[in-house]
Design a protein around this motif. Structure first.
Motif, PDB file in Angstrom:
ATOM      1  N   PHE A 172      -4.982  -7.491  -4.722  1.00  0.00           N
ATOM      2  CA  PHE A 172      -5.262  -7.548  -3.393  1.00  0.00           C
ATOM      3  C   PHE A 172      -4.180  -7.273  -2.424  1.00  0.00           C
ATOM      4  N   HIS A 213      -8.255  -7.462   4.000  1.00  0.00           N
ATOM      5  CA  HIS A 213      -7.378  -7.193   2.260  1.00  0.00           C
ATOM      6  C   HIS A 213      -8.359  -6.175   1.920  1.00  0.00           C
ATOM      7  N   SER A 268      -8.318  -3.434  -1.694  1.00  0.00           N
ATOM      8  CA  SER A 268      -8.578  -4.501  -3.216  1.00  0.00           C
ATOM      9  C   SER A 268      -8.319  -2.817  -3.785  1.00  0.00           C
ATOM     10  N   ILE A 306     -15.320 -12.784  -7.203  1.00  0.00           N
ATOM     11  CA  ILE A 306     -15.284 -12.172  -5.096  1.00  0.00           C
ATOM     12  C   ILE A 306     -14.521 -13.438  -5.150  1.00  0.00           C
ATOM     13  N   ALA A 333     -11.204 -14.774  -2.508  1.00  0.00           N
ATOM     14  CA  ALA A 333     -11.055 -15.166  -0.997  1.00  0.00           C
ATOM     15  C   ALA A 333     -10.323 -16.406  -0.525  1.00  0.00           C
ATOM     16  N   TRP A 338     -12.724  -7.843   3.558  1.00  0.00           N
ATOM     17  CA  TRP A 338     -12.099  -7.426   2.070  1.00  0.00           C
ATOM     18  C   TRP A 338     -12.734  -5.618   2.225  1.00  0.00           C
ATOM     19  N   SER A 388     -13.026  -2.687  -0.022  1.00  0.00           N
ATOM     20  CA  SER A 388     -13.226  -2.916  -1.109  1.00  0.00           C
ATOM     21  C   SER A 388     -12.553  -1.324  -1.401  1.00  0.00           C
TER      22      SER A 388
END
Length: 523
Positions: free
Chosen positions: A233, A255, A257, A299, A303, A331, A333
């Motif tokens: 991340f 953020h 990933s 997940i 976080a 997020w 993804s």
């Protein structure tokens, strides 16, 4: 300032003598020209405040002209003259002034004339009605709730039960309204004759779940302290609080990933997803077993390790609301996670977008918005009734890696039509009958709404229409009960934006703006 000093200023608000030149227009802080000088305005406000404090001052003959002028001003404010005479403007003004009976009259006229307002107006009206809700989430002003019921009927006329237009709609407390005195309890709780709560819906009774909240309370979420930065991340976008729209008290970070950030179970080790329609809620359905309990746990761990952010508006109508906002983790993804998500729900989602309220739509389903808003709701936290806004396809620039709020190419725009809620935990962490997603629909009696609640199931996805899609649903994230916690992801199902119409992104959103993000309305 004392009473006598305020009285002296009454001369300032008297009509100017013909021999005097008018005061030159001044410029307001917003840059627009005002006919009222700022000092005159301040003096006028002082006079009105004094008269409110000492109403006996209005009895004198010298106040006759003032009384007449104030009455004319009130009429202008009530009727909307000078503020826009359309029904939409009248409703907006009445609701913002908390004149719910006036708003209800105008709403009923719009309903009987089968007029459809724009999505922005509907969302604004819902927010204004919500302003009177109680802090514990219980219904507030009965007249506000009746307005909300009529707004629902206007927003979804094609799905609203036929109701005779001569039915009583303006009933107030202590008088007979459109609903019968003893016919309001159906499968649930009588909420003062205005909201009938139906039996809570659970798509499946027996579910294998990991109790994430229990692991956190016991200090067992991580075997060892999580590394920083968290593996796979990285921050891809940061927005200062003052630059958010509307301005916020807190910064926001997105953020991103990398593939493999969330380890996905092999196909042969996971249950096959299945679809279950939500009873009596048109367009809403649950897809079970999209994610395994272990994937949901991963997940939440990401976080928790990276950190949650607060969200609180600094200005605008949102600051007057009493919602206890959840913390969030934004997020972006990666493609491998998105591919699994999309392939799992694709067999069950509408292949083409429903027609919008202005007759546009019909584009093919194309994917899932990579911008996930992961929310953490703790005890008593809730997201009050609202209609979700639509979003473009967020992503990274293929060459520069720059974050783009709208990453779809200009000749192939994508725009969301459905909300996707991913439940990351379930009944083991959330006290019974709390933390649900609750939909509000008009009943077959004007002035009475039905509340249909959906119970979270870990790894399941709740899907329903949003924005100005025909049939978009009013809903809330109901309060979490004592000692509980709820984790949920909000994202969107994307469709081709053919025809545009009201689906077209606003200019500030649809144009690629580098890293600057224009925020929309979330769920």
């Amino acid at each position: 300032m004392g009473k006598n000093n305020k009285r002296k200023r009454t001369a300032i608000v008297a009509p100017p003598q013909p021999s005097k030149l008018p005061t030159p227009p001044s410029e307001s802080p917003s840059g627009s020209t005002s006919l009222i000088d700022s000092e005159d305005l301040e003096c006028t406000v002082n006079v009105l405040e004094t008269l409110c404090e000492f109403p006996e001052e209005l009895s004198g003959k010298e106040m006759k002209d003032l009384r007449r002028r104030v009455h004319e001003l009130y009429r202008v404010m009530v009727e909307g003259s000078g503020l826009g005479t359309s029904l939409t403007s009248k409703i907006s003004t009445a609701l913002s002034d908390y004149r719910f009976t006036d708003a209800l009259i105008h709403l009923f006229e719009m309903y009987t004339r089968k007029l459809t307002p724009k999505l922005g107006a509907l969302q604004r009206w819902v927010r204004e009605c919500d302003a009177t809700s109680q802090e514990d989430g219980s219904p507030g002003d009965p007249e506000a709730l009746k307005c909300l019921d009529m707004i629902l009927r206007i927003a979804n006329m094609s799905h609203t039960p036929a109701v005779p237009v001569d039915q009583k709609v303006l009933g107030t407390s202590g008088t007979e309204s459109s609903c019968s005195k003893n016919g309001n309890v159906v499968d649930g709780i009588d909420m003062g004759g205005i909201i009938t709560r139906k039996q809570i819906f659970k798509a499946r009774e027996d579910n294998e779940e990991i109790q994430i909240w229990g692991l956190i309370k016991d200090g067992k979420l991580f075997d060892t302290p999580p590394p920083s930065p968290y593996p796979n991340f990285r921050p891809v976008h940061h927005l200062k609080a003052a630059d958010r729209k509307p301005p916020n008290l807190y910064d926001s970070t997105v953020h991103g990933s990398s593939p493999g950030a969330i380890s996905l179970a092999p196909v042969n080790e996971r249950k096959k997803p299945t679809k279950v329609d939500v009873p009596d809620v048109p367009g809403a359905f649950v897809v079970l077993d999209v994610f395994t309990p272990e994937e949901c746990l991963q997940i939440v761990k990401a976080a928790e390790a990276i950190g949650w952010e607060k969200d609180e508006a600094k200005s605008g109508s949102a600051i007057n609301k009493t919602s206890i906002l959840a913390k969030n983790f934004v997020w972006l993804s990666d493609s491998s996670f998105l591919d699994h998500f999309y392939s799992s729900i694709l067999p069950f989602v509408p292949a083409h977008a429903p027609i919008s309220v202005d007759g546009n739509g019909g584009g093919k389903v194309r994917g899932i918005n990579a911008r996930f808003r992961v929310y953490q709701y703790t005890e008593n936290q809730l997201y009050r009734p609202h209609i979700d806004g639509a979003w473009p396809a967020a992503g990274l620039h293929p060459e520069t890696g720059e974050y783009l709020h709208d990453s779809s190419p200009p000749d192939d725009p994508l725009w969301s039509r459905y909300t996707l809620l991913v439940y990351l935990n379930g009944e083991g962490d959330i006290p019974k009958d709390t933390g649900c997603t609750t939909f509000f629909l008009p009943s077959d009696k004007i002035g009475v709404m039905e509340a249909h609640s959906v119970r979270p199931i870990q790894g399941a996805v709740l899907c329903f229409p949003h924005g100005d899609t025909t049939g978009s649903l009013l809903h809330e994230g109901s309060a979490v009960g004592k000692g509980g916690i709820k984790y949920v992801i909000r994202t969107d199902l994307l469709y081709e934006a053919k025809g545009f119409g009201q689906y077209k992104p606003p200019a500030s959103v649809g144009v690629k703006q580098g890293g600057k993000e224009e925020e929309g309305i979330g769920g």
